[in-house]
Motif scaffolding. Structure first.
Motif, PDB file in Angstrom:
ATOM      1  N   TYR A 167       0.837  -1.194   0.000  1.00 27.70           N
ATOM      2  CA  TYR A 167       0.000   0.000   0.000  1.00 27.70           C
ATOM      3  C   TYR A 167       0.876   1.250   0.000  1.00 27.70           C
ATOM      4  N   TRP A 168       0.308   2.347  -0.488  1.00 32.44           N
ATOM      5  CA  TRP A 168       0.929   3.670  -0.426  1.00 32.44           C
ATOM      6  C   TRP A 168       0.371   4.403   0.782  1.00 32.44           C
ATOM      7  N   THR A 169       1.221   5.102   1.512  1.00 34.52           N
ATOM      8  CA  THR A 169       0.745   5.927   2.619  1.00 34.52           C
ATOM      9  C   THR A 169       1.195   7.366   2.410  1.00 34.52           C
ATOM     10  N   VAL A 170       0.334   8.296   2.858  1.00 42.02           N
ATOM     11  CA  VAL A 170       0.573   9.729   2.714  1.00 42.02           C
ATOM     12  C   VAL A 170       1.023  10.285   4.058  1.00 42.02           C
ATOM     13  N   TYR A 171       2.087  11.081   4.041  1.00 40.22           N
ATOM     14  CA  TYR A 171       2.566  11.769   5.239  1.00 40.22           C
ATOM     15  C   TYR A 171       2.157  13.238   5.174  1.00 40.22           C
ATOM     16  N   PHE A 172       1.529  13.712   6.248  1.00 42.74           N
ATOM     17  CA  PHE A 172       1.224  15.133   6.379  1.00 42.74           C
ATOM     18  C   PHE A 172       2.200  15.754   7.372  1.00 42.74           C
ATOM     19  N   SER A 173       2.722  16.906   6.996  1.00 46.57           N
ATOM     20  CA  SER A 173       3.666  17.618   7.854  1.00 46.57           C
ATOM     21  C   SER A 173       2.927  18.206   9.058  1.00 46.57           C
ATOM     22  N   VAL A 174       3.567  18.142  10.219  1.00 48.39           N
ATOM     23  CA  VAL A 174       3.024  18.752  11.441  1.00 48.39           C
ATOM     24  C   VAL A 174       4.168  19.426  12.184  1.00 48.39           C
ATOM     25  N   ALA A 175       3.820  20.352  13.076  1.00 50.95           N
ATOM     26  CA  ALA A 175       4.850  21.022  13.869  1.00 50.95           C
ATOM     27  C   ALA A 175       5.342  20.115  14.987  1.00 50.95           C
ATOM     28  N   ASP A 176       4.449  19.263  15.515  1.00 50.82           N
ATOM     29  CA  ASP A 176       4.777  18.431  16.679  1.00 50.82           C
ATOM     30  C   ASP A 176       4.068  17.085  16.513  1.00 50.82           C
ATOM     31  N   ALA A 177       4.842  16.039  16.183  1.00 51.99           N
ATOM     32  CA  ALA A 177       4.238  14.724  15.911  1.00 51.99           C
ATOM     33  C   ALA A 177       3.561  14.150  17.148  1.00 51.99           C
ATOM     34  N   ASP A 178       4.168  14.325  18.313  1.00 57.97           N
ATOM     35  CA  ASP A 178       3.586  13.753  19.544  1.00 57.97           C
ATOM     36  C   ASP A 178       2.260  14.416  19.883  1.00 57.97           C
ATOM     37  N   ALA A 179       2.227  15.758  19.827  1.00 57.70           N
ATOM     38  CA  ALA A 179       0.998  16.468  20.168  1.00 57.70           C
ATOM     39  C   ALA A 179      -0.103  16.178  19.151  1.00 57.70           C
ATOM     40  N   THR A 180       0.240  16.101  17.863  1.00 61.31           N
ATOM     41  CA  THR A 180      -0.770  15.859  16.838  1.00 61.31           C
ATOM     42  C   THR A 180      -1.309  14.433  16.938  1.00 61.31           C
ATOM     43  N   ALA A 181      -0.432  13.453  17.194  1.00 61.81           N
ATOM     44  CA  ALA A 181      -0.893  12.075  17.355  1.00 61.81           C
ATOM     45  C   ALA A 181      -1.833  11.967  18.560  1.00 61.81           C
ATOM     46  N   ALA A 182      -1.478  12.624  19.655  1.00 61.57           N
ATOM     47  CA  ALA A 182      -2.337  12.592  20.842  1.00 61.57           C
ATOM     48  C   ALA A 182      -3.676  13.253  20.549  1.00 61.57           C
ATOM     49  N   HIS A 183      -3.661  14.353  19.822  1.00 62.03           N
ATOM     50  CA  HIS A 183      -4.897  15.049  19.461  1.00 62.03           C
ATOM     51  C   HIS A 183      -5.762  14.172  18.565  1.00 62.03           C
ATOM     52  N   ALA A 184      -5.124  13.447  17.627  1.00 56.72           N
ATOM     53  CA  ALA A 184      -5.878  12.540  16.754  1.00 56.72           C
ATOM     54  C   ALA A 184      -6.600  11.477  17.579  1.00 56.72           C
ATOM     55  N   ALA A 185      -5.924  10.944  18.597  1.00 53.49           N
ATOM     56  CA  ALA A 185      -6.552   9.933  19.462  1.00 53.49           C
ATOM     57  C   ALA A 185      -7.727  10.537  20.230  1.00 53.49           C
ATOM     58  N   GLU A 186      -7.566  11.785  20.691  1.00 56.69           N
ATOM     59  CA  GLU A 186      -8.673  12.451  21.400  1.00 56.69           C
ATOM     60  C   GLU A 186      -9.888  12.636  20.491  1.00 56.69           C
ATOM     61  N   LEU A 187      -9.628  12.799  19.192  1.00 56.66           N
ATOM     62  CA  LEU A 187     -10.713  13.026  18.222  1.00 56.66           C
ATOM     63  C   LEU A 187     -11.333  11.726  17.720  1.00 56.66           C
ATOM     64  N   GLY A 188     -10.855  10.581  18.234  1.00 53.74           N
ATOM     65  CA  GLY A 188     -11.428   9.298  17.843  1.00 53.74           C
ATOM     66  C   GLY A 188     -10.577   8.482  16.911  1.00 53.74           C
ATOM     67  N   GLY A 189      -9.372   8.974  16.588  1.00 54.36           N
ATOM     68  CA  GLY A 189      -8.452   8.204  15.761  1.00 54.36           C
ATOM     69  C   GLY A 189      -7.668   7.202  16.597  1.00 54.36           C
ATOM     70  N   THR A 190      -6.814   6.432  15.946  1.00 54.03           N
ATOM     71  CA  THR A 190      -6.015   5.397  16.598  1.00 54.03           C
ATOM     72  C   THR A 190      -4.544   5.600  16.234  1.00 54.03           C
ATOM     73  N   ILE A 191      -3.674   5.506  17.244  1.00 59.10           N
ATOM     74  CA  ILE A 191      -2.236   5.569  16.984  1.00 59.10           C
ATOM     75  C   ILE A 191      -1.753   4.154  16.689  1.00 59.10           C
ATOM     76  N   LEU A 192      -1.370   3.906  15.426  1.00 56.38           N
ATOM     77  CA  LEU A 192      -0.882   2.581  15.028  1.00 56.38           C
ATOM     78  C   LEU A 192       0.585   2.405  15.379  1.00 56.38           C
ATOM     79  N   VAL A 193       1.397   3.391  15.017  1.00 52.31           N
ATOM     80  CA  VAL A 193       2.829   3.384  15.316  1.00 52.31           C
ATOM     81  C   VAL A 193       3.113   4.681  16.054  1.00 52.31           C
TER      82      VAL A 193
END
Length: 254
Positions: free
Chosen positions: A200-226
């Motif tokens: 599969y192909w995966t898309v990377y989106f740039s962020v200022a802070d990977a840890d904070a954005t991943a945590a925010h994604a989980a708060e919004l109902g997403g899942t941290i895979l890696v």
């Protein structure tokens, strides 16, 4: 009028049955606004904007049973020529070249290992208007159990030249087009993904802070895979959105 040279990833969009949920999740996560396409036949296809500039899209799935998936589009001057190259190189044509209103022509393919990718031949719409800033697409990467086959295939289709890149214990390949690295490739890692999962192909989106954005994604109902981890290019994480679509983050190294 392509935003990037032919042979370079120029757009990414999400096909999902959870269109309304995606229109809430991603703007909350990345600061995007949405512009719904006016044509009824577009099915509510929405262009996400960052500061008024196009960065990505979301639309309904082509078929009801399709799993939610982010797609990478590679810019081309001639979608028909790419189609013939894909067939000669052993790939499959999933959607033959078709016109999308006055915006451009697209086609969808799979490589010999089953990884889906698309091409975009621009007309009125060139693709993403900004890259490599927080909230914009920054990188695309093929995860495949058959790197050798992929090297041959994508060189035939797009003229990409594979180059081995240092990535610790991982055999990482960068794809060069002229003087520019345009995409990457790696084998599946450990038990994070099922051994029998297709390429599969995966898309990377740039962020200022990977840890904070991943945590925010989980708060919004997403899942941290890696969970966030450091690589030479920066700090990365792999996530799923609330409907299960896979995408990645990268906080680029200064």
């Amino acid at each position: 009028m392509a935003s990037v040279p032919s042979g370079t990833p120029c757009w990414a969009d999400l096909a999902t049955p959870g269109l309304d949920a995606a229109r809430r999740f991603y703007p909350e996560l990345f600061g995007w606004t949405g512009r719904v396409q006016p044509e009824p036949e577009a099915g509510g296809y929405t262009v996400f904007l960052l500061g008024g500039r196009a960065v990505a899209g979301v639309g309904p799935p082509a078929v009801p049973e399709q799993v939610p998936i982010w797609s990478t589009y590679v810019a081309t001057d001639d979608a028909d020529l790419v189609t013939s190259r894909v067939e000669r190189a052993g790939g499959q044509v999933v959607v033959p070249p078709l016109e999308v209103f006055d915006r451009g022509r697209m086609a969808v393919f799979t490589d010999p290992a089953g990884a889906a990718f698309s091409v975009w031949q621009p007309m009125a719409f060139a693709g993403a208007e900004v890259f490599d800033v927080p909230g914009a697409m920054s990188w695309t990467e093929l995860v495949t159990p058959d790197p050798e086959g992929a090297r041959a295939f994508y060189e035939l289709v797009f003229g990409w030249q594979p180059e081995e890149e240092p990535m610790g214990q991982v055999a990482y390949t960068g794809w060069r087009l002229g003087d520019r690295m345009v995409a990457g490739m790696m084998p599946p890692l450990g038990d994070e993904f099922p051994a029998d999962s297709p390429a599969y192909w995966t898309v990377y989106f740039s962020v200022a802070d990977a840890d904070a954005t991943a945590a925010h994604a989980a708060e919004l109902g997403g899942t941290i895979l890696v969970p966030p981890r450091d690589v030479p290019a920066g700090r990365i994480a792999a996530l799923r959105d609330p409907d299960g679509a896979l995408f990645s983050l990268i906080a680029l190294a200064p």
